[in-house]
Design an enzyme around this catalytic site. Structure first.
Site, PDB file in Angstrom:
ATOM      1  N   ASP A 217       0.763  -1.097  -0.191  1.00 62.26           N
ATOM      2  CA  ASP A 217      -0.040   0.005  -0.080  1.00 62.26           C
ATOM      3  C   ASP A 217       0.850   1.347   0.014  1.00 62.26           C
ATOM      4  OD1 ASP A 217      -2.112   1.783   0.302  1.00 62.26           O
ATOM      5  OD2 ASP A 217      -3.344   0.211   1.297  1.00 62.26           O
ATOM      6  N   GLY A 243       4.313   1.302  -1.735  1.00 61.15           N
ATOM      7  CA  GLY A 243       4.609   1.368  -3.324  1.00 61.15           C
ATOM      8  C   GLY A 243       2.963   1.915  -3.742  1.00 61.15           C
ATOM      9  N   ASP A 244       3.237   2.637  -5.090  1.00 61.77           N
ATOM     10  CA  ASP A 244       2.020   2.936  -5.669  1.00 61.77           C
ATOM     11  C   ASP A 244       1.433   1.914  -6.725  1.00 61.77           C
ATOM     12  OD1 ASP A 244       0.238   4.068  -7.654  1.00 61.77           O
ATOM     13  OD2 ASP A 244       1.037   6.067  -7.052  1.00 61.77           O
ATOM     14  N   PHE A 245       0.529   1.326  -6.784  1.00 63.37           N
ATOM     15  CA  PHE A 245       0.424   0.332  -7.660  1.00 63.37           C
ATOM     16  C   PHE A 245       0.074   0.840  -9.062  1.00 63.37           C
ATOM     17  CE2 PHE A 245      -4.048  -0.405  -5.326  1.00 63.37           C
ATOM     18  CZ  PHE A 245      -4.760   0.561  -5.948  1.00 63.37           C
ATOM     19  N   HIS A 263     -12.854  -2.048  -8.134  1.00 59.19           N
ATOM     20  CA  HIS A 263     -14.218  -1.170  -8.230  1.00 59.19           C
ATOM     21  C   HIS A 263     -13.781   0.255  -8.168  1.00 59.19           C
ATOM     22  CE1 HIS A 263     -15.927  -1.248  -3.903  1.00 59.19           C
ATOM     23  NE2 HIS A 263     -14.430  -0.893  -3.892  1.00 59.19           N
TER      24      HIS A 263
END
Lengths: 354, 354
Positions: A217, A243-245, A263
């Site tokens: 996350d 991290g940034d996905f 979603h």
């Protein structure tokens, strides 16, 4: 003219059942005013009713003092909670029902009230602008003026903590079901993508002592995740990777889990996330995607469709989807052996193999 | 420690049913987020979905154009209304369900959407301050600053019209039940105390051609009442008398009706209204009181208890009551032969003789 129409619909020629159904507006009024009961529960969670009663029953006067309830309001409010079957009353004293005690007492590890606290404070008022959202297609929350819906949330530690606790509330039922409905004995490691407080990692690690997991996350989540994991004594088996996905590769593991993630995003972003999950998995690795999926016929799972409207209110492009929709995206990404497993009354997971 | 508690409640020693119930927070989350479905219906009424479909089915694109829905929102919104069973979808076209068609089409005389329009605009946001109301005992509506809750409403013709139409929506089910569940053939005249738009007088006059009735309400109500009565062609049998039921005597008739009136006021005012009704009735005259009464055990009719919380939000001293409560007040006033008659799923009437 109008009067004649009324009498006509009352005609005896119609079958009795149809006539009775058509002749009562009760169901429609109950549905339309049906926000009263939910709102009473949200206020009960806000006020800490269930935490106050977790140590034992209290009478009305004791509860008034403990919760700061006004004398005019207390009797009807507490009895309404009895009628809603979240409290019981015996000999003038109020008790938690067993599920309220297990899941709405802030001191218990099963507490799911975070999502209801968030609903009380954020979602209820934002849904007051649903009509506006339906007309404009635009979010009605803090990001109403535009921009990243999560940016404001993640910038404020107190709001972030509330949001992550809310996600634990929203994920607890699914987390327990995933722990029991997937053959974890065949796998050693997992990554929870968008792990929030760590509800899913904790439930998996509690149920399966051989598993080692990583929460993935954004960096500001780490201290809140670590505190939650430590409160269960699971820090040796559950790590965190910041991290940034969208910008960074996803961490590698036997199983990747994405719950309440797809979603939030638009179709292009959904495809991108599935591609990044595919890239991070080893051959024969598994992806688990779970959400409040809409039924394929889009006609019976109101919860999934309403969750999608919640994404309308909360995000610039998010939407929920049917298992068929997601299966198609997964196939296009390269996944195979995709199977659907129901988790809770509202949610399902799709299990896919690389 | 926390983890151990979780495992303990999972013990196999418990009977399976209890364990399953305690192990799912689903019911609590569904209840707490249960305002989504009601809010979707309120927006559908606001947007005129059911009036648009009353003349025939339309597809998504036609409905978008007709209602001004955004392309991002329309599909999920309309399908959510299908899942909520207020619309049906066949071959891509949306239809009203039979009850939605009968009661939510603005052009039909059975329209009850007024109460839902009022809920969309007023009650939904006011209930957002329920927690505040529970702490302070004070109204959370236009009268939040104090004063007569009806004064602001009655001073503004447009708001008054909306409120009176809402009362027709709230009274339609009870009005039709009162028309069929009381021996009207034994009586010639009635007065509806706090008649609003005239929903009850109209339903009684439609069902019983020998009856003559009077609507009793504040003077600003008269033009709205008269217009409504004329729309049914009933002006020869239904009159209006302007007055304030606290300051003026009530009009005389064989039967006096007070519906959704007593619950607006505090105990002293309730007694006063019953005394004034008693004074206005002839010997052997009848008083009908109806409301969403709370069950005598105050533990099962959530609707009655929540209606009482609605009075907390809407009035300075109003509250709902059980049949036993009201029976006691009626007896103290001098009424006799008091009997309870259920009217709708939510409401009952007490019939009392002078």
């Amino acid at each position: 003219m109008a009067g004649r129409t009324v009498r006509k619909t009352r005609s005896r020629a119609r079958p009795a059942r149809t006539a009775r159904r058509v002749h009562s507006p009760a169901r429609l009024l109950q549905l339309g005013l049906g926000f009263w009961g939910p709102r009473a529960l949200l206020s009960a969670v806000e006020l800490g009713v269930f935490s106050a009663l977790a140590k034992g029953p209290l009478d009305q006067k004791q509860l008034r003092a403990r919760l700061g309830l006004h004398v005019r309001a207390a009797h009807d409010f507490l009895d309404a909670l009895v009628a809603l079957r979240v409290l019981r009353r015996r000999a003038g004293r109020y008790h938690n029902t067993s599920d309220a005690d297990a899941f709405l007492d802030r001191a218990k590890p099963g507490y799911v009230g975070g999502i209801l606290e968030m609903a009380a404070r954020r979602l209820y008022p934002f849904w007051g602008s649903l009509t506006e959202a339906l007309r404009t297609g635009a979010p009605q929350n803090e990001a109403r003026a535009g921009g990243d819906p999560f940016a404001a949330l993640y910038a404020d530690p107190e709001r972030l903590r509330g949001f992550l606790a809310a996600m634990t509330g929203a994920s607890m039922g699914a987390a327990r079901a995933i722990a029991s409905k997937f053959p974890w004995r065949n796998y050693q490691t997992f990554v929870d993508v968008g792990a929030a407080q760590g509800c899913v990692p904790v439930q998996l690690a509690l149920a399966h002592r051989h598993l080692r997991g990583t929460g993935f996350d954004l960096a500001p989540v780490e201290p809140i995740y670590s505190e939650f994991v430590r409160s269960f004594g699971l820090e040796a088996r559950l790590g965190f990777q910041a991290g940034d996905f969208f910008r960074d590769p996803m961490p590698q593991a036997d199983v990747l889990i994405m719950g309440h993630i797809l979603h939030d995003w638009n179709l292009e972003q959904k495809h991108l996330l599935l591609q990044k999950a595919y890239a991070a998995l080893p051959k024969r690795g598994t992806l688990i995607v779970y959400d409040a999926m809409i039924d394929d016929a889009r006609s019976s799972n109101a919860a999934g469709l309403l969750m999608s409207l919640n994404m309308l209110i909360e995000t610039p492009g998010g939407f929920d989807y049917t298992p068929s929709d997601c299966r198609g995206w997964m196939k296009a990404t390269g996944f195979r052996s995709i199977r659907l497993v129901p988790l809770t009354a509202m949610e399902s997971m799709l299990v896919a193999t690389k």
